[in-house]
Design a protein around this motif. Sequence first.
Motif, short mmCIF file in Angstrom:
data_model
loop_
_atom_site.label_atom_id
_atom_site.label_comp_id
_atom_site.label_asym_id
_atom_site.label_seq_id
_atom_site.Cartn_x
_atom_site.Cartn_y
_atom_site.Cartn_z
N PRO A 138 119.53 54.72 -70.43
CA PRO A 138 118.69 53.84 -69.60
C PRO A 138 119.34 52.49 -69.34
O PRO A 138 118.93 51.78 -68.42
CB PRO A 138 117.41 53.69 -70.43
N ILE B 169 112.53 50.92 -68.95
CA ILE B 169 112.76 52.36 -69.13
C ILE B 169 113.18 52.63 -70.56
O ILE B 169 114.12 52.01 -71.08
CB ILE B 169 113.79 52.89 -68.14
N THR C 157 115.94 53.38 -60.32
CA THR C 157 116.63 54.63 -60.62
C THR C 157 116.26 55.66 -59.56
O THR C 157 115.38 55.44 -58.74
CB THR C 157 116.22 55.20 -62.00
N SER D 202 116.28 50.16 -71.26
CA SER D 202 117.18 49.84 -70.15
C SER D 202 117.69 48.42 -70.17
O SER D 202 118.65 48.09 -69.48
CB SER D 202 116.48 50.10 -68.81
N ALA E 149 112.79 60.35 -70.32
CA ALA E 149 112.68 58.93 -69.96
C ALA E 149 111.22 58.59 -69.76
O ALA E 149 110.46 59.40 -69.21
CB ALA E 149 113.48 58.63 -68.70
#
Length: 273
Positions: A111, A74, A236, A61, A14
């Motif tokens: 994500p 992300i 996160t 994301s 990530a």
Amino acid sequence: MAEDPGQTSQVRLAFRIGYIGSSFFGSQYQPDQRTVEGEIVAACMRAGIIQNRNEARVALSGRTDRGVHARCQILALSTSVPDRAIRALNGQLPPDIWVTAWAFVPDSFSPRHDVTSRTYRYYFSRPPQNVPAMRDAAAEFVGKHNFQCFARIEPGKSPIRTIDGIAIILDENGCRLEVTAQSFLWHMVRCIAASLLQISEGTLTIEELRRYLSGVCTNKIKPAPPDGLILWDVHTDLDWHRIPVSGLKAGRIRKQSEELHLLGTVYSLLLTD
């Protein structure tokens, strides 16, 4: 640095990225347009980090519209050369995209789905007329509502969303809307911003706003311009490792900021007597 799982098998990584959205046709990959995901894929392929986007399962994301910016988006991808990806990606990206951190994640990591919430900021281009009224109205958005009147609803998507937090903040950077939720609909934040501006101007009442939040409206709220919208944070529990943005790239961004500020000053002077 966390232990490297190895160089021979596929490793899922990530990256926390930012970008200036002005020159992109949105974040999502489009083969015939310049997009954030398209530039990332091209950079990764140039550096030999991935062979193609599908096998690498490149994903972001959230989708941002044309002209929308990100401070914290992300990116996830799978690669057999994680060390190279961490070391080389920032240098391969164009000046308007940058990487600020990385993390090892499970192979199943998404994500889009494996994040707890997202925060957007919308900066209004001018000081609103009635900030207290906007703050009172903003409180109406907290909780679960039908956002049919505040979004472009894609087929199969539910218009029901839950707002976890919302605020109107006035500081040295101007006036902004800040809103947090687990997920958002297309144009939703920009429509919320537009409705609060209408409240400030007296062209929308609290009663009408409440009716809209029940999903009842003749005409949907039109979204505010994209220029002021920033995907500010994606929340996160990942173990992030910082990647410094190069002085050259940071310098280019600062220089562009100064040029745009000057341009705004010149435009305003053209209207003076």
